[in-house]
Motif scaffolding. Structure first.
Motif, short mmCIF file in Angstrom:
data_model
loop_
_atom_site.label_atom_id
_atom_site.label_comp_id
_atom_site.label_asym_id
_atom_site.label_seq_id
_atom_site.Cartn_x
_atom_site.Cartn_y
_atom_site.Cartn_z
N SER A 113 1.75 -3.71 -32.03
CA SER A 113 0.42 -4.24 -32.38
C SER A 113 -0.04 -5.08 -31.21
O SER A 113 -1.01 -5.02 -30.74
N LEU A 114 0.94 -6.20 -30.85
CA LEU A 114 0.63 -7.14 -29.75
C LEU A 114 0.73 -6.06 -28.50
O LEU A 114 -0.39 -6.25 -27.52
N LYS A 115 1.15 -4.97 -28.26
CA LYS A 115 1.27 -4.41 -26.94
C LYS A 115 -0.17 -3.62 -26.90
O LYS A 115 -0.78 -3.68 -26.00
N LYS A 116 -0.62 -3.13 -27.97
CA LYS A 116 -2.04 -2.20 -28.16
C LYS A 116 -2.94 -3.20 -27.91
O LYS A 116 -4.09 -2.73 -27.31
N ALA A 117 -2.79 -4.46 -28.08
CA ALA A 117 -3.87 -5.48 -28.01
C ALA A 117 -3.78 -6.07 -26.51
O ALA A 117 -4.61 -7.07 -26.54
N GLN B 96 9.63 -6.22 -36.70
CA GLN B 96 9.87 -6.45 -35.31
C GLN B 96 9.02 -5.20 -34.79
O GLN B 96 8.08 -5.68 -33.66
N ARG B 97 9.13 -4.09 -34.92
CA ARG B 97 8.59 -2.76 -34.28
C ARG B 97 7.28 -3.00 -34.43
O ARG B 97 6.33 -2.91 -33.59
N LEU B 98 6.72 -3.29 -35.83
CA LEU B 98 5.49 -3.12 -35.95
C LEU B 98 4.62 -4.30 -35.41
O LEU B 98 3.26 -4.09 -34.82
N LEU C 83 -4.36 -9.24 -36.27
CA LEU C 83 -3.30 -7.96 -35.95
C LEU C 83 -2.26 -8.37 -36.91
O LEU C 83 -1.76 -6.96 -37.31
N LEU C 84 -1.84 -9.67 -37.32
CA LEU C 84 -0.40 -9.59 -38.05
C LEU C 84 -0.97 -9.15 -39.70
O LEU C 84 0.06 -8.42 -40.11
N PRO C 85 -1.94 -9.29 -40.44
CA PRO C 85 -2.06 -8.77 -41.69
C PRO C 85 -2.10 -7.13 -41.69
O PRO C 85 -1.62 -6.50 -42.48
N GLU C 86 -2.66 -6.66 -40.48
CA GLU C 86 -2.42 -5.17 -40.40
C GLU C 86 -1.22 -4.67 -40.30
O GLU C 86 -0.88 -3.74 -40.78
N ALA C 87 -0.50 -5.23 -39.27
CA ALA C 87 1.04 -4.86 -39.30
C ALA C 87 1.96 -5.07 -40.40
O ALA C 87 2.77 -4.22 -40.76
N LEU C 88 1.53 -6.23 -41.16
CA LEU C 88 2.34 -6.27 -42.29
C LEU C 88 2.26 -5.27 -43.51
O LEU C 88 2.87 -5.15 -44.29
N ALA C 89 0.69 -5.00 -43.45
CA ALA C 89 0.42 -3.91 -44.57
C ALA C 89 1.13 -2.53 -44.15
O ALA C 89 1.18 -1.76 -45.18
N LEU C 90 1.81 -2.33 -43.11
CA LEU C 90 2.38 -0.97 -42.77
C LEU C 90 3.86 -1.00 -43.13
O LEU C 90 4.25 -0.11 -42.62
N LEU C 91 4.22 -2.38 -43.40
CA LEU C 91 5.76 -2.21 -43.37
C LEU C 91 6.02 -1.35 -44.63
O LEU C 91 5.96 -1.35 -45.78
N PRO C 92 7.10 -0.39 -43.92
CA PRO C 92 7.32 0.69 -45.00
C PRO C 92 8.73 0.42 -46.07
O PRO C 92 9.85 0.82 -45.79
N TRP C 93 8.49 -0.32 -46.95
CA TRP C 93 9.46 -0.45 -47.93
C TRP C 93 9.75 0.82 -48.79
O TRP C 93 9.01 1.25 -49.08
#
Length: 305
Positions: A34-38, A28-30, A128-138
């Motif tokens: 990302s949406l707000k920055k865009a 949700q955060r990522l 935007l979505l692939p970039e955000a998902l790649a940052l998910l910190p598992w």
């Protein structure tokens, strides 16, 4: 401005319990950051998590980003041609006719004013979505098969809908679509969804409805048996209740073991069908002895059947 709704789902193998809630919050955060920055502001967002899926619903998104007006300060008026041409190339312009001449108090300078039309939200999401998902910190992640993607467990499918239309963004080896599935064993068939409300409704049905007939079969066990054994046969209500509780606790121990045995016994007819067929006669025999006991029964009789 017309507003739309984003639905995102990531369907995978079982996510460790300790990671589930944090993963939903991170997703949700990522995505929302990302949406707000865009420049894609929204009304609200809601994250969901189950052992095998992460989902996010963002409501009140605009269909198109707002147009952006950018100003770039250039060289002083009368500067060499090389400086002028470099400024025009950097601003994406072809001549000084597209620029403005302004007095800044320190002399006259050229200014480029560039109007950038807003990008369609659907197109922005694909980026935007692939970039955000790649940052998910598992805390821990893995690779599987020959895929370069790292995820907490093998990722099987994705849903991405905006205003009911598929946003086919690519993440790793997967392309987002509009379908998912319910419970792994009770409702494994895939089904398409139209929007977030339809998604939540279909998932509830896919999880609960297939189990309803089985639950109804157990209803007489907990409604009629206590009365039969406590009042009619004289075992006592507290004893009957204790025996039923012990039976349920025994299920907690044996159910995972039966599931493990099924998982390791793949045959011609699948993993579970042979066990279900073999268990039906035993279940019918147990029901017969439970609901048609003799005149004198003991606690061991009730607990055993």
């Amino acid at each position: 401005m017309m507003l739309g709704e984003l639905l995102l789902e990531l369907h995978s193998e079982e996510i460790p319990a300790r990671m589930q809630q944090r993963a939903a919050e991170d997703l949700q955060r990522l995505v929302t950051e990302s949406l707000k920055k865009a420049g894609l502001n929204f009304d609200k967002s809601e994250a969901y998590v189950t052992p095998r899926r992460l989902a996010l619903v963002v409501r009140g998104l605009p269909r198109v980003q707002e147009a952006v007006r950018e100003e770039k300060k250039g060289p002083r008026v009368g500067s060499p041609d090389a400086a002028i041409q470099g400024f025009l190339r950097g601003a994406g312009l072809s001549s000084l006719d597209q620029c403005e001449k302004r007095d800044t108090g320190k002399g006259e300078f050229w200014f480029a004013v560039v109007e950038k039309p807003g990008e369609a939200t659907k197109d922005a999401l694909r980026r935007l979505l692939p970039e955000a998902l790649a940052l998910l910190p598992w805390p821990k992640s893995m690779r599987w098969a020959d895929h370069p993607l790292r995820w907490v467990r093998p990722l099987h499918s994705m849903i991405c809908l905006f205003e009911g239309e598929t946003v086919p963004f690519v993440f790793g080896h997967l392309t987002a679509g509009d379908s998912t599935c319910g419970h792994r064993f009770q409702a494994p068939a895939r089904f398409a969804v139209r929007d977030a409300n339809d998604y939540l409704r279909r998932l509830r049905a896919a999880y609960a409805a297939p189990a309803l007939p089985g639950a109804m079969l157990l209803l007489p066990l907990y409604v009629h048996l206590p009365v039969l054994y406590a009042d009619t046969l004289g075992l006592g209500l507290s004893l009957v209740g204790t025996l039923l509780l012990v039976a349920r606790l025994w299920d907690v121990v044996t159910d995972p073991l039966v599931g493990l045995l099924c998982d390791r016994s793949l045959g011609r007819f699948g993993r579970r069908k042979p066990w279900i067929v073999a268990g039906v006669p035993l279940a019918m025999l147990g029901a017969a002895f439970l609901f048609m006991p003799g005149e004198r029964v003991s606690a061991a009789y009730l607990l055993g059947w």
